[in-house]
Structures are given as C-alpha cells and as structure tokens.
Design a protein around this motif. Structure first.
Motif, PDB file in Angstrom:
ATOM      1  N   ILE A 208       0.976  -1.269  -0.190  1.00 44.55           N
ATOM      2  CA  ILE A 208       0.076   0.151  -0.079  1.00 44.55           C
ATOM      3  C   ILE A 208       0.853   1.185  -0.028  1.00 44.55           C
ATOM      4  O   ILE A 208       1.782   1.483   0.950  1.00 44.55           O
ATOM      5  CB  ILE A 208      -1.070   0.002   1.146  1.00 44.55           C
ATOM      6  CG1 ILE A 208      -1.819  -1.318   1.129  1.00 44.55           C
ATOM      7  CG2 ILE A 208      -1.718   1.180   1.247  1.00 44.55           C
ATOM      8  CD1 ILE A 208      -2.656  -1.335   2.320  1.00 44.55           C
ATOM      9  N   LEU A 209       0.738   2.049  -1.003  1.00 43.34           N
ATOM     10  CA  LEU A 209       1.422   3.049  -1.203  1.00 43.34           C
ATOM     11  C   LEU A 209       0.898   4.484  -1.361  1.00 43.34           C
ATOM     12  O   LEU A 209      -0.204   4.432  -1.956  1.00 43.34           O
ATOM     13  CB  LEU A 209       2.317   2.783  -2.764  1.00 43.34           C
ATOM     14  CG  LEU A 209       3.332   3.537  -3.271  1.00 43.34           C
ATOM     15  CD1 LEU A 209       4.650   3.383  -2.504  1.00 43.34           C
ATOM     16  CD2 LEU A 209       3.737   2.811  -4.555  1.00 43.34           C
TER      17      LEU A 209
ATOM     18  N   GLY B 266       1.512  -4.339 -10.547  1.00 44.62           N
ATOM     19  CA  GLY B 266       0.126  -5.087 -10.273  1.00 44.62           C
ATOM     20  C   GLY B 266      -0.822  -4.470  -9.192  1.00 44.62           C
ATOM     21  O   GLY B 266      -1.478  -5.247  -8.435  1.00 44.62           O
ATOM     22  N   LEU B 267      -0.224  -3.191  -8.638  1.00 43.14           N
ATOM     23  CA  LEU B 267      -1.212  -2.609  -7.888  1.00 43.14           C
ATOM     24  C   LEU B 267      -2.143  -1.618  -8.337  1.00 43.14           C
ATOM     25  O   LEU B 267      -1.952  -1.087  -9.634  1.00 43.14           O
ATOM     26  CB  LEU B 267      -0.435  -1.776  -6.761  1.00 43.14           C
ATOM     27  CG  LEU B 267       0.950  -2.340  -6.327  1.00 43.14           C
ATOM     28  CD1 LEU B 267       1.902  -1.202  -5.559  1.00 43.14           C
ATOM     29  CD2 LEU B 267       0.578  -3.421  -5.335  1.00 43.14           C
ATOM     30  N   VAL B 268      -3.501  -1.513  -7.720  1.00 42.97           N
ATOM     31  CA  VAL B 268      -4.632  -0.720  -8.481  1.00 42.97           C
ATOM     32  C   VAL B 268      -4.338   0.899  -8.307  1.00 42.97           C
ATOM     33  O   VAL B 268      -4.011   1.011  -7.000  1.00 42.97           O
ATOM     34  CB  VAL B 268      -5.726  -1.248  -7.854  1.00 42.97           C
ATOM     35  CG1 VAL B 268      -6.960  -0.527  -8.619  1.00 42.97           C
ATOM     36  CG2 VAL B 268      -6.027  -2.520  -7.840  1.00 42.97           C
TER      37      VAL B 268
ATOM     38  N   ASP C 290     -12.503  -6.083  -4.495  1.00 43.84           N
ATOM     39  CA  ASP C 290     -11.956  -7.192  -4.709  1.00 43.84           C
ATOM     40  C   ASP C 290     -10.324  -6.777  -5.385  1.00 43.84           C
ATOM     41  O   ASP C 290      -9.467  -7.533  -5.009  1.00 43.84           O
ATOM     42  CB  ASP C 290     -12.358  -8.159  -5.641  1.00 43.84           C
ATOM     43  CG  ASP C 290     -12.283  -9.768  -4.955  1.00 43.84           C
ATOM     44  OD1 ASP C 290     -12.288  -9.809  -3.754  1.00 43.84           O
ATOM     45  OD2 ASP C 290     -12.449 -10.735  -5.769  1.00 43.84           O
ATOM     46  N   ASP C 291     -10.470  -6.006  -6.138  1.00 40.78           N
ATOM     47  CA  ASP C 291      -9.324  -5.834  -6.884  1.00 40.78           C
ATOM     48  C   ASP C 291      -8.152  -5.233  -6.162  1.00 40.78           C
ATOM     49  O   ASP C 291      -6.983  -4.910  -6.552  1.00 40.78           O
ATOM     50  CB  ASP C 291      -9.588  -4.962  -8.162  1.00 40.78           C
ATOM     51  CG  ASP C 291      -9.970  -3.725  -7.825  1.00 40.78           C
ATOM     52  OD1 ASP C 291     -10.630  -3.534  -6.966  1.00 40.78           O
ATOM     53  OD2 ASP C 291      -9.882  -2.741  -8.735  1.00 40.78           O
ATOM     54  N   CYS C 292      -8.500  -4.507  -4.764  1.00 40.43           N
ATOM     55  CA  CYS C 292      -7.412  -3.991  -4.042  1.00 40.43           C
ATOM     56  C   CYS C 292      -6.905  -5.171  -2.995  1.00 40.43           C
ATOM     57  O   CYS C 292      -5.978  -4.243  -2.131  1.00 40.43           O
ATOM     58  CB  CYS C 292      -8.275  -2.706  -3.019  1.00 40.43           C
ATOM     59  SG  CYS C 292      -8.727  -1.419  -4.426  1.00 40.43           S
ATOM     60  N   LYS C 293      -7.157  -6.124  -3.176  1.00 28.88           N
ATOM     61  CA  LYS C 293      -6.853  -7.096  -2.238  1.00 28.88           C
ATOM     62  C   LYS C 293      -5.336  -7.386  -2.046  1.00 28.88           C
ATOM     63  O   LYS C 293      -4.680  -7.635  -1.230  1.00 28.88           O
ATOM     64  CB  LYS C 293      -7.611  -8.500  -2.120  1.00 28.88           C
ATOM     65  CG  LYS C 293      -7.367  -9.301  -3.247  1.00 28.88           C
ATOM     66  CD  LYS C 293      -8.176 -10.505  -3.009  1.00 28.88           C
ATOM     67  CE  LYS C 293      -7.885 -11.437  -4.096  1.00 28.88           C
ATOM     68  NZ  LYS C 293      -7.813 -11.225  -5.381  1.00 28.88           N
ATOM     69  N   ASP C 294      -4.578  -7.152  -3.253  1.00 24.87           N
ATOM     70  CA  ASP C 294      -3.025  -7.597  -3.593  1.00 24.87           C
ATOM     71  C   ASP C 294      -2.332  -5.989  -3.203  1.00 24.87           C
ATOM     72  O   ASP C 294      -1.186  -6.084  -3.472  1.00 24.87           O
ATOM     73  CB  ASP C 294      -2.767  -7.965  -4.508  1.00 24.87           C
ATOM     74  CG  ASP C 294      -3.351  -9.315  -4.717  1.00 24.87           C
ATOM     75  OD1 ASP C 294      -3.423 -10.142  -3.672  1.00 24.87           O
ATOM     76  OD2 ASP C 294      -3.486  -9.824  -6.093  1.00 24.87           O
ATOM     77  N   GLY C 295      -3.151  -4.886  -3.023  1.00 21.85           N
ATOM     78  CA  GLY C 295      -2.504  -3.853  -2.784  1.00 21.85           C
ATOM     79  C   GLY C 295      -3.026  -2.690  -3.676  1.00 21.85           C
ATOM     80  O   GLY C 295      -3.497  -3.076  -4.610  1.00 21.85           O
TER      81      GLY C 295
END
Ligand code: AMP
Length: 215
Positions: free
Chosen positions: A2-3, A25-27, A75-80
């Motif tokens: 998370i940035l 691969g971060l949104v 859901d698409d935020c689950k990896d950061g």
C-alpha cells in the motif's frame, strides 16, 4: 503493498501511478478520477463535488473519505493499491489510518514527489489524456509515438481537464500548501515518508520510485 504518491497538482503522481500499476500489479486509486467520474455520471456526489473542483478547492473530507473507504474494500484492491491524490488533509490521513487498521492493513510507503511551482504550472497547462484509456500525455514532455494516436489503446480521442487552466491552477497550488503540505510531517513522524526528485525526467523518477519499492 500500500503506497501513497504525494505531491502538488502536476507533480506527476498520475503518470507514475500508472507505471507502478503496470509494473507491480497494484491498483491506482485516484480520488480526482473518481470524482470526475461522479461528475460525468451526474450523481448527487458529483453535483456536490463539481463546484469545488471547478473552483480549484478541495471537496469535503467526508465525501472523499467515504469514496476511499468503499473502494479499498473491493476485490481488486486485495493485493495492494496506490493512492494518488489522497489523503489531501490531515483529517483524511487520520481517517486512512483508521480504515487500514480496521482491515488489518499497513501503509508501506509515502513517496513525496518534489517539483518547483513554476514547472507545475507549465506541466498542468500542457497535459491531456486519452479519452479511451486515460493514458496521460503532455504537449511537449510526453507526446504519443504517433501524433494523435494513443500509444496504449490506439484511440484518436483525447481530453483536457476543465480545471487545468491558469486561474484554477493558482488556487489548487494555494490549497496544496495550506491544506495538503501539512500532511507531510504527519507521515515523517511515522517514519514512512520518502522523497524523489519530481523535476527529473519521467523515466528517472520511475526508477527512483522503483528503488524505494525494492527495499
Ligand atoms: P486531482 O485529479 O487529484 O488533481 O483532483 C482534482 C480535484 O478533485 C481537486 O482539485 C479537488 O477539487 C478534488 N479532489 C481530489 N482528491 C481530493 C481529496 N483527497 N480531497 C479533497 N478534494 C479532492
């Protein structure tokens, strides 16, 4: 991961966020883009936000905090995710801390992009985006490879933001120094603040950010 990409309007947050999105691969979560979408859709929230945005003022904390709170649970935020244009006040930074801790998430880094005011005005005046995919371009600094054709999606339609005019830019910079710059010491105190030279060439800024993320 998370940035937060932090900096004044025109610092290059959106450009760099798009690159980090592709590479890691971060949104990308841009509150400005979300608000513009709400304005375009004519929602109640969009109607409330529009007059503030047109005037170069900040939209209320309640609205933007609500948008981000809902969005980061998708859901698409689950990896950061990369926050671009949020938080912009200390109250938003505090609310973000509470949201992340509710979800047992941790902020990895806040990257400040440092840019001179004169360069900001020049950058904002020349920037435009693809109407199809939102890829960012600039009249002199970042042109598409084939003039009039988006490198990313091939669209020939482009758009400019209504608030990217000289008068509104001055107001947006004032708001940045009055309301947003005070967020920097908040993150410095937490030991998560790093900075890059936002005056450097776009690829150089990308590599400075990549070095920070690699540690
Ligand atoms: P940006 O695309 O980030 O430059 O944002 C465009 C406009 O949207 C800003 O000038 C504000 O009016 C509004 N806005 C975007 N993000 C925020 C935020 N976090 N807090 C308040 N207003 C915002």
């Amino acid at each position: 991961m998370i940035l937060i990409l932090f900096g004044p309007p025109g610092a290059g947050k959106g450009t760099q966020a798009q690159r980090i999105e592709k590479a890691h691969g971060l949104v990308q979560l841009s509150t400005g883009d979300m608000l513009r979408a709400a304005v375009a859709a004519g929602t109640e929230m969009g109607k409330l936000a529009k007059s503030k945005m047109d005037a170069g003022a900040l939209v209320s904390d309640d609205i933007v905090i609500g948008i981000i709170n809902d969005r980061i649970q998708e859901d698409d935020c689950k990896d950061g995710f990369i926050l671009d244009g949020f938080p912009r006040t200390v109250a938003q930074a505090e609310a973000l801390d509470a949201m992340l801790s509710n979800q047992s998430l941790k902020l990895d880094a806040v990257i400040e992009m440092k840019v001179d005011d004169a360069a900001l005005v020049e950058r904002i005046a020349g920037r435009y985006t693809c109407a199809g995919c939102n890829e960012g371009y600039h009249d002199t600094n970042l042109k598409p490879e084939v003039e009039g054709v988006c490198d990313n999606c091939g669209s020939t339609e482009f758009k400019r933001r209504p608030d990217d005019n000289a008068e509104t830019v001055g107001k947006r910079l004032k708001e940045y120094y009055a309301q947003t710059a005070p967020v920097l010491p908040y993150y410095a105190d937490k030991g998560v603040l790093q900075s890059v030279d936002g005056m450097a060439a776009i690829d150089e800024v990308t590599s400075q950010i990549a070095n920070i993320l690699a540690v």
